[in-house]
Design a protein around this motif. Structure first.
Motif, PDB file in Angstrom:
ATOM      1  N   ASP A   1       2.639  19.693  11.027  1.00 11.96           N
ATOM      2  CA  ASP A   1       3.747  20.635  10.933  1.00 11.96           C
ATOM      3  C   ASP A   1       5.062  20.023  11.399  1.00 11.96           C
ATOM      4  N   ALA A   2       4.968  18.997  12.264  1.00 11.11           N
ATOM      5  CA  ALA A   2       6.179  18.358  12.790  1.00 11.11           C
ATOM      6  C   ALA A   2       6.719  17.278  11.858  1.00 11.11           C
ATOM      7  N   PHE A   3       5.982  16.940  10.789  1.00  7.10           N
ATOM      8  CA  PHE A   3       6.442  15.915   9.859  1.00  7.10           C
ATOM      9  C   PHE A   3       7.377  16.535   8.820  1.00  7.10           C
ATOM     10  N   LEU A   4       8.498  15.876   8.578  1.00  6.38           N
ATOM     11  CA  LEU A   4       9.435  16.349   7.572  1.00  6.38           C
ATOM     12  C   LEU A   4       8.925  16.050   6.172  1.00  6.38           C
ATOM     13  N   PRO A   5       9.324  16.817   5.166  1.00  3.02           N
ATOM     14  CA  PRO A   5       8.932  16.510   3.783  1.00  3.02           C
ATOM     15  C   PRO A   5       9.428  15.127   3.366  1.00  3.02           C
ATOM     16  N   VAL A   6       8.779  14.577   2.344  1.00  2.75           N
ATOM     17  CA  VAL A   6       9.084  13.213   1.912  1.00  2.75           C
ATOM     18  C   VAL A   6      10.514  13.096   1.419  1.00  2.75           C
ATOM     19  N   ASP A   7      10.994  14.090   0.648  1.00  5.43           N
ATOM     20  CA  ASP A   7      12.356  14.004   0.119  1.00  5.43           C
ATOM     21  C   ASP A   7      13.399  14.077   1.237  1.00  5.43           C
ATOM     22  N   VAL A   8      13.149  14.927   2.238  1.00  4.92           N
ATOM     23  CA  VAL A   8      14.077  15.021   3.366  1.00  4.92           C
ATOM     24  C   VAL A   8      14.075  13.723   4.173  1.00  4.92           C
ATOM     25  N   CYS A   9      12.887  13.184   4.366  1.00  6.71           N
ATOM     26  CA  CYS A   9      12.768  11.932   5.138  1.00  6.71           C
ATOM     27  C   CYS A   9      13.489  10.791   4.437  1.00  6.71           C
ATOM     28  N   SER A  10      13.270  10.633   3.127  1.00 11.95           N
ATOM     29  CA  SER A  10      13.918   9.544   2.384  1.00 11.95           C
ATOM     30  C   SER A  10      15.431   9.730   2.345  1.00 11.95           C
ATOM     31  N   ALA A  11      15.889  10.966   2.263  1.00 12.01           N
ATOM     32  CA  ALA A  11      17.336  11.222   2.255  1.00 12.01           C
ATOM     33  C   ALA A  11      17.962  10.818   3.588  1.00 12.01           C
ATOM     34  N   ARG A  12      17.302  11.122   4.696  1.00 10.36           N
ATOM     35  CA  ARG A  12      17.834  10.751   6.005  1.00 10.36           C
ATOM     36  C   ARG A  12      17.879   9.240   6.172  1.00 10.36           C
ATOM     37  N   ILE A  13      16.905   8.540   5.612  1.00 17.92           N
ATOM     38  CA  ILE A  13      16.900   7.075   5.695  1.00 17.92           C
ATOM     39  C   ILE A  13      18.038   6.481   4.867  1.00 17.92           C
ATOM     40  N   ARG A  14      18.257   7.027   3.655  1.00 13.61           N
ATOM     41  CA  ARG A  14      19.323   6.508   2.795  1.00 13.61           C
ATOM     42  C   ARG A  14      20.716   6.755   3.390  1.00 13.61           C
ATOM     43  N   ASP A  15      20.867   7.817   4.141  1.00 14.90           N
ATOM     44  CA  ASP A  15      22.168   8.146   4.707  1.00 14.90           C
ATOM     45  C   ASP A  15      22.483   7.359   5.983  1.00 14.90           C
ATOM     46  N   ASN A  16      21.495   6.672   6.519  1.00 10.12           N
ATOM     47  CA  ASN A  16      21.690   5.916   7.761  1.00 10.12           C
ATOM     48  C   ASN A  16      21.879   4.442   7.411  1.00 10.12           C
ATOM     49  N   SER A  17      23.115   3.962   7.485  1.00 10.47           N
ATOM     50  CA  SER A  17      23.408   2.578   7.096  1.00 10.47           C
ATOM     51  C   SER A  17      22.767   1.568   8.045  1.00 10.47           C
ATOM     52  N   PHE A  18      22.687   1.909   9.336  1.00 14.38           N
ATOM     53  CA  PHE A  18      22.073   0.975  10.287  1.00 14.38           C
ATOM     54  C   PHE A  18      20.595   0.776   9.973  1.00 14.38           C
ATOM     55  N   VAL A  19      19.900   1.868   9.621  1.00 22.81           N
ATOM     56  CA  VAL A  19      18.483   1.746   9.268  1.00 22.81           C
ATOM     57  C   VAL A  19      18.311   0.896   8.013  1.00 22.81           C
ATOM     58  N   ILE A  20      19.204   1.060   7.041  1.00 24.67           N
ATOM     59  CA  ILE A  20      19.136   0.245   5.825  1.00 24.67           C
ATOM     60  C   ILE A  20      19.326  -1.231   6.162  1.00 24.67           C
TER      61      ILE A  20
END
Length: 831
Positions: A111-130
């Motif tokens: 229940d604490a895991f975010l959906p895949v689309d939300v997770c991938s969107a947060r990764i794409r929006d974070n330039s440092f993570v990229i």
């Protein structure tokens, strides 16, 4: 960058490591006779893989699995970290957000895991993570290519073991490096793996495996690397981490623009002194750019270090909180204590034997005030913990109360940490004896430690070699930040000294290539008069290895490799020293009531284990007072060595040795033990794998203990000679120090009484001679006025030393044989 003129001079090879008449030999083998292993182009890398394959990984399967798990581990650390940072809803996990369920009222982990689309969107929006993912992906691909290449190479090494060395993979775990090395020397005659020499020697193989490590040991020995600092609050400290070591090797040996053009050859331009200033500027510029690159990559490397340490040590700390209070040999200590031409497994085996004594010595200095505080804190924490444990036993629902489980864990950690500061009530304070046991294994120790083992200054300096595990982890964590600073502001200033060092201390050996001249272990070129090299060395103060490194390394290599034939210049030193120590031990065993049986080896080791040695036959010239002190010192050393494991139970080994003799190896065993350097290679493997392994273990332990006795003996004689002079060591060496050593004219090396010697050692060892010193200048030998000094250093009048003090004579009120915590008779406080 400021320019300095140094007084280094390039050393010519004192001997050619080739059989006479074969210096320029190039072997020609007909095409039909060539084997798969004929003329291996990069023998350095080939021998390194052979050693790594046998010693480190114990076979192809272990190596393959290890490489695969390293790749998987890298992916796991990066992927799991990105997942935790972007794909977990911590409000749900911490019960700060309500979750509606149709079938159950319980909150599950998914229940604490975010959906895949939300997770991938947060990764794409974070330039440092990229950015981190790109860097990690490039690094992982590099490791993958390197893994594929290593698999192919080690498959070839596996084939070499089976087809050339005639060793099966089932025999490999029971084989010793000396046995493998002996077979390599033999197959050179058949396969000609090196076409520039007809025969390979043990020293050739060691030089190729340890070419760059010998340079690093020499630079640490000459205090050339900037690893010692004095911060405002911390005082004198040593900072030498894996990241800093990696950058040193990158700059000097194998990186782009390094000093070496390949694995075995220094660039020709660095061998000439005409353009040294230009080369120093070029090296300084290169160091600057590498330092800037480290500074730019600092955030990524720092994050990686923190994550790796977190995933590696969190579970260990929770399970064993006291593990951070445990100690380990520091990276600087491993380099400082390493002999020239000593393999990694030989070094770690030697240091591991001294671990218990080193730990007990450091535990002698627990603060009484801190002990009182720790006892009371442990009492209060234990009381709270006992109440919480009792409540959970009465009703397990207590664990559901917020922070109860965390409190139990933290209280347990607190108690464990406090116990590490509470000494054992049965521990006896005997630091001098413990330090002597440590010296028997580590072989190197500054002179001012002896007689001052009870002082906190000695303890603090030893802690630089034997540091807390927590300090090691902390240094590795801050290494990405400190390393660029050291490279830019400290190493750049030493660029000219580094250029001169590689030019002056590099020699070319036929069939081996360019090697560090210190690794030749040549007493004449690099011996020190204060370390039993009086009359045998021609080295100036700039050429002498510090702390007896040349002499001790030579003895270690000769004992470890008894089949090695040293050059004529060093043969006398080795044979006469062995005969001298052997005579002292033999004299002691003849008078000791506990004699060994004929089935045990009649060597200096067995004799010295039988009883304390004496120095009655040693003549110390006109100073007869030295005799009693040296005898007492060596007697303490013999007493200490009798406690070393597993040699301490020599009577227990008697049955094993007798069994080996009954198996038909009496002659081989006697021959091996009669020689000064016992080695597993001189004995056949026995009628069974277990018997051969046991025999090799016994012989290896005897060889190790023999080297310990030689090290103690050499330190004792060095101590006698240096009583009237100021001995300069790594711990006191400063760049601005312009003091000189003062040596009395009448100080002579003690010489033994005349005894019959072999043809190779007809002269008595340590003939008396005056010690002549040249004026001391700062390390690197640069002239302060900017003018180049003459190449040869003429002897100058002796100058007085500011702090010239004779070493303190250590007195013991009773027979002190307190070793590793055990007391035989009586052990009183040293004074």
């Amino acid at each position: 960058m400021a320019h300095f003129d140094t007084e280094y001079q390039r050393l010519e090879a004192s001997y050619s490591d080739s059989p006479p008449g074969e210096e320029n030999l190039l072997m020609h083998v007909p095409e039909g006779a060539k084997s798969q292993w004929h003329h291996i182009e990069n023998l350095d890398l080939f021998f390194q893989r052979i050693s790594f394959y046998m010693v480190q990984k114990n076979g192809f399967t272990c190596m393959l699995l290890g490489e695969i798990f390293e790749l998987v581990q890298l992916l796991f650390v990066v992927g799991f970290t990105v997942f935790l940072a972007n794909c977990v809803d911590y409000d749900i996990l911490f019960a700060n957000k309500f979750v509606n369920h149709t079938d159950s009222s319980k909150v599950t982990l998914p229940d604490a895991f975010l959906p895949v689309d939300v997770c991938s969107a947060r990764i794409r929006d974070n330039s440092f993570v990229i950015f981190v993912l790109i860097i990690s992906g490039v690094f992982w691909l590099h490791r993958l290519v390197k893994f594929i290449y290593n698999v192919c190479c080690y498959w070839e090494i596996r084939s070499f073991y089976i087809n050339a060395l005639k060793m099966t993979m089932s025999e490999l775990p029971y084989a010793t490096w000396q046995e493998v090395q002996a077979r390599i020397v033999e197959i050179q005659k058949e396969h000609q793996i090196c076409i520039h020499k007809k025969e390979l020697t043990e020293l050739d193989i060691y030089h190729r495996i340890l070419r760059f490590k010998n340079y690093m040991v020499a630079m640490v020995n000459k205090s050339l690397l900037p690893v010692r600092f004095r911060p405002p609050v911390l005082g004198e400290c040593v900072f030498y981490t894996r990241g800093l070591k990696y950058n040193f090797e990158l700059i000097f040996f194998w990186g782009p623009g390094s000093l070496f053009e390949n694995e075995w050859s220094l660039k020709q331009e660095y061998k000439r002194g005409g353009n040294r200033l230009e080369l120093a500027d070029r090296l300084a510029s290169r160091i600057l750019w590498i330092g800037i690159a480290n500074l730019l990559l600092c955030p990524v490397i720092l994050v990686w270090q923190i994550l790796y340490a977190f995933f590696s040590y969190t579970e260990v700390i929770k399970r064993e909180p006291g593990s951070l209070g445990a100690r380990c040999w520091s990276l600087y200590g491993r380099c400082y204590l390493r002999h020239f031409n000593e393999l990694d497994h030989e070094l770690m085996s030697r240091l591991s034997k001294g671990y218990k004594a080193a730990s007990k010595y450091m535990n002698c200095f627990l603060s009484p005030l801190l002990t009182v505080v720790a006892k009371n804190v442990a009492f209060f924490a234990g009381s709270l913990l006992a109440v919480l444990i009792a409540l959970t036993i009465y009703d397990e629902d207590v664990l559901a109360v917020e922070h109860v489980l965390s409190s139990i864990t933290l209280l347990g950690v607190c108690i464990t940490v406090c116990r590490s500061f509470i000494p054992d009530k049965h521990m006896v304070f005997c630091p001098e004896q413990l330090l002597r046991v440590i010296l028997a294994h580590i072989h190197y120790m500054p002179d001012h430690w002896q007689g001052n083992a009870h002082r906190y200054e000695t303890r603090d300096q030893f802690s630089q070699l034997f540091q807390y595990k927590a300090v090691f982890i902390l240094e590795e964590l801050i290494s990405p930040v400190v390393t660029p600073i050291i490279l830019i502001f400290c190493l750049r200033r030493k660029s000219l000294e580094i250029i001169d060092f590689f030019r002056n201390f590099t020699v070319e050996v036929v069939g081996v290539g360019d090697t560090c001249s210190f690794a030749q272990m040549d007493i004449r070129q690099h011996g020190h008069p204060a370390w039993m090299s009086e009359g045998k060395t021609e080295a100036s103060i700039y050429q002498q290895a510090e702390d007896g490194k040349t002499e001790l390394s030579l003895m270690h290599f000769a004992i470890t490799n008894p089949q090695w034939h040293p050059p004529q210049e060093t043969t006398h030193f080795i044979s006469q020293l062995k005969e001298r120590v052997h005579r002292e031990a033999t004299g002691a065993s003849d008078t000791h009531p506990l004699s060994l049986s004929e089935s045990e080896p009649r060597s200096l080791i067995a004799n010295l284990l039988g009883g304390p040695s004496t120095l009655n036959s040693v003549h110390f010239g006109r100073d007869s007072s030295l005799t009693n002190h040296a005898a007492a010192g060596l007697s303490d050393g013999a007493s200490a060595l009798r406690s070393l494991s597993p040699i301490s139970s020599s009577l227990h080994l008697k049955g094993s040795l007798s069994a080996a003799h009954r198996a038909g190896h009496t002659s081989a065993m006697s021959k091996a033990m009669a020689s000064s350097g016992t080695d597993a290679r001189t004995v056949s493997s026995g009628s069974s794998a277990w018997e051969g392994q046991l025999t090799s273990l016994v012989l290896s332990e005897y060889a190790s203990t023999e080297m310990s006795i030689h090290a103690l003996y050499m330190h004792e004689l060095h101590k006698q000679q240096s009583r009237g002079e100021h001995s300069r060591h790594t711990w006191h060496r400063q760049e601005s120090d312009e003091s000189s050593d003062s040596v009395p004219d009448e100080v002579r090396i003690p010489s033994p009484s005349a005894i019959p010697t072999s043809a190779s050692a007809t002269n008595s060892f340590g003939a008396g001679g005056k010690v002549v010193r040249s004026a001391r200048v700062p390390m690197g030998g640069w002239a302060e006025d900017g003018q180049a000094a003459p190449r040869r250093h003429e002897p100058l009048p002796e100058e007085s030393s500011e702090d010239e003090m004779p070493p303190h004579v250590h007195k013991v009120n009773a027979v002190c044989v307190c070793v590793m915590g055990y007391v035989d008779v009586a052990c009183l406080h040293c004074k």
